[in-house]
Design an enzyme around this catalytic site. Structure first.
Site, PDB file in Angstrom:
ATOM      1  N   LYS A  53       0.843  -1.204   0.000  1.00  0.00           N
ATOM      2  CA  LYS A  53       0.000   0.000   0.000  1.00  0.00           C
ATOM      3  C   LYS A  53       0.877   1.252   0.000  1.00  0.00           C
ATOM      4  O   LYS A  53       0.611   2.203  -0.722  1.00  0.00           O
ATOM      5  CB  LYS A  53      -0.926  -0.017   1.227  1.00  0.00           C
ATOM      6  CG  LYS A  53      -2.061  -1.030   1.076  1.00  0.00           C
ATOM      7  CD  LYS A  53      -2.865  -1.266   2.346  1.00  0.00           C
ATOM      8  CE  LYS A  53      -3.889  -2.381   2.118  1.00  0.00           C
ATOM      9  NZ  LYS A  53      -4.657  -2.756   3.295  1.00  0.00           N
ATOM     10  N   GLN A  97      -4.582  -1.656   9.458  1.00  0.00           N
ATOM     11  CA  GLN A  97      -4.523  -2.964   8.804  1.00  0.00           C
ATOM     12  C   GLN A  97      -5.128  -4.039   9.704  1.00  0.00           C
ATOM     13  O   GLN A  97      -4.830  -4.109  10.892  1.00  0.00           O
ATOM     14  CB  GLN A  97      -3.056  -3.299   8.455  1.00  0.00           C
ATOM     15  CG  GLN A  97      -2.864  -4.559   7.637  1.00  0.00           C
ATOM     16  CD  GLN A  97      -3.518  -4.493   6.257  1.00  0.00           C
ATOM     17  OE1 GLN A  97      -3.576  -3.447   5.627  1.00  0.00           O
ATOM     18  NE2 GLN A  97      -4.022  -5.619   5.780  1.00  0.00           N
ATOM     19  N   ASP A 120     -11.174   2.987   4.065  1.00  0.00           N
ATOM     20  CA  ASP A 120     -11.498   1.557   3.968  1.00  0.00           C
ATOM     21  C   ASP A 120     -13.014   1.345   3.894  1.00  0.00           C
ATOM     22  O   ASP A 120     -13.480   0.277   3.504  1.00  0.00           O
ATOM     23  CB  ASP A 120     -10.987   0.821   5.222  1.00  0.00           C
ATOM     24  CG  ASP A 120      -9.723   0.010   4.954  1.00  0.00           C
ATOM     25  OD1 ASP A 120      -9.532  -0.430   3.812  1.00  0.00           O
ATOM     26  OD2 ASP A 120      -8.955  -0.186   5.911  1.00  0.00           O
TER      27      ASP A 120
END
Ligand code: GUN
Length: 298
Positions: A53, A97, A120
């Site tokens: 990422k 994460q 997200d």
């Protein structure tokens, strides 16, 4: 019939080129999109995902800020960091994460992230937005699947979609996004009896179950579109999806490979969401400046 392979790497590259152009437009307003990435612990897969990422951010000109916490960190320390990041003008997206260490409350962490920076799309508010068809940030993996279908010109409206897997990250948001596009959607999961009686009905079959070879050719209708979201590491080190690729390829009209299908799209849509967030903030800043100028000139 031999399926057309949907090339996620190529489609991803094209969307990343658009991302770069959007970043360049923002630069003219002196805005650099910023993404904060928080990793708790050292799960090997998560470490690789975070590295990818951060690398992808650099590729398109997004500034990234990485925060590493040890697995035994007190949750309050992470909450404090998120609260600081919520206030920072140079951070437009915040990502924690997953999975988290067991002593963490997932909902507490996710709901601390500002809705406006939740790239997200995991905050309850954003999930609700998805339910009523007013998405703030579409979750990256299902958003990537929608983009793959769009790029290939595969219509969704009125078609039978079977989603295998009911996770909060993929299966549920996937079903909601396709319902929003007027597909007839059915979600199957680990407790579904006789999975094949559902999968055989699919015009579009999306599989996100995390089980290698779950979908074999007998379970797929001739001409179906098969999207494999699974990523499984076999004991011999090979990376495979949830679909028997070679077998199903001979029956489907389109199929995504693993690797090189949905995987690259997840990171790409994260970049896109981060830039969208920066664009929104730049726009609301510009609007408030105009309002200020209007009020001082009267
Ligand atoms: N772990 C697996 N997939 C994801 C994702 O899309 N976002 C985050 N934050 N963690 C993940």
């Amino acid at each position: 019939m031999i399926a057309k392979i949907i090339d996620g790497v190529k489609i991803s590259a094209s969307i990343r080129a658009e991302c770069k152009a959007r970043v360049e437009r923002l630069a003219r307003q002196n805005v650099v999109p910023g993404l904060a990435v928080i990793l708790i612990g050292s799960d090997p897969a998560s470490t690789v995902y975070v590295r990818n990422k951060i690398r992808a951010c650099a590729e398109v000109g997004i500034r990234s800020f990485r925060f590493d916490f040890s697995a035994d960190t007190e949750p309050d320390a992470v909450i404090e960091t998120i609260e600081e990041l919520n206030q920072r003008a140079d951070v437009h997206g915040i990502l924690v994460q997953l999975p988290l260490p067991l002593h963490f409350s997932l909902s507490r962490i996710l709901h601390t992230i500002s809705v406006d920076k939740d790239v997200d799309g995991f905050h309850l508010y954003n999930v609700g937005g998805l339910v009523v068809g007013d998405t703030v940030f579409p979750p990256c993996t299902p958003y990537g699947v929608v983009k793959l279908l769009e790029y290939e010109g595969i219509p969704v409206e009125g078609r039978n979609v079977i989603v295998v897997g009911a996770s909060n990250i993929v299966g549920k948001p996937m079903a909601l996004m396709l319902m929003q596009r007027d597909a007839t959607v059915c979600i199957c999961h680990a407790k579904t009896r006789d999975l094949a009686q559902f999968t055989i009905l699919a015009d579009i079959l999306v599989v996100a179950a995390g089980r290698p070879n779950l979908i074999i050719p007998q379970m797929v209708r001739t001409g179906a579109v098969v999207i494999d979201v699974g990523i499984n590491r076999l004991p011999d080190g090979r990376l495979v999806g949830d679909v028997d690729f070679e077998g199903v390829r001979e029956k489907a009209s389109y199929i995504t490979p693993v690797p090189g299908g949905v995987g690259p799209m997840t990171v790409t849509m994260l970049l896109s969401n981060t830039i969208t967030s920066a664009e929104r903030m730049a726009q609301s800043f510009a609007r408030s400046r105009i309002k200020d100028l209007a009020s001082t000139s009267t």
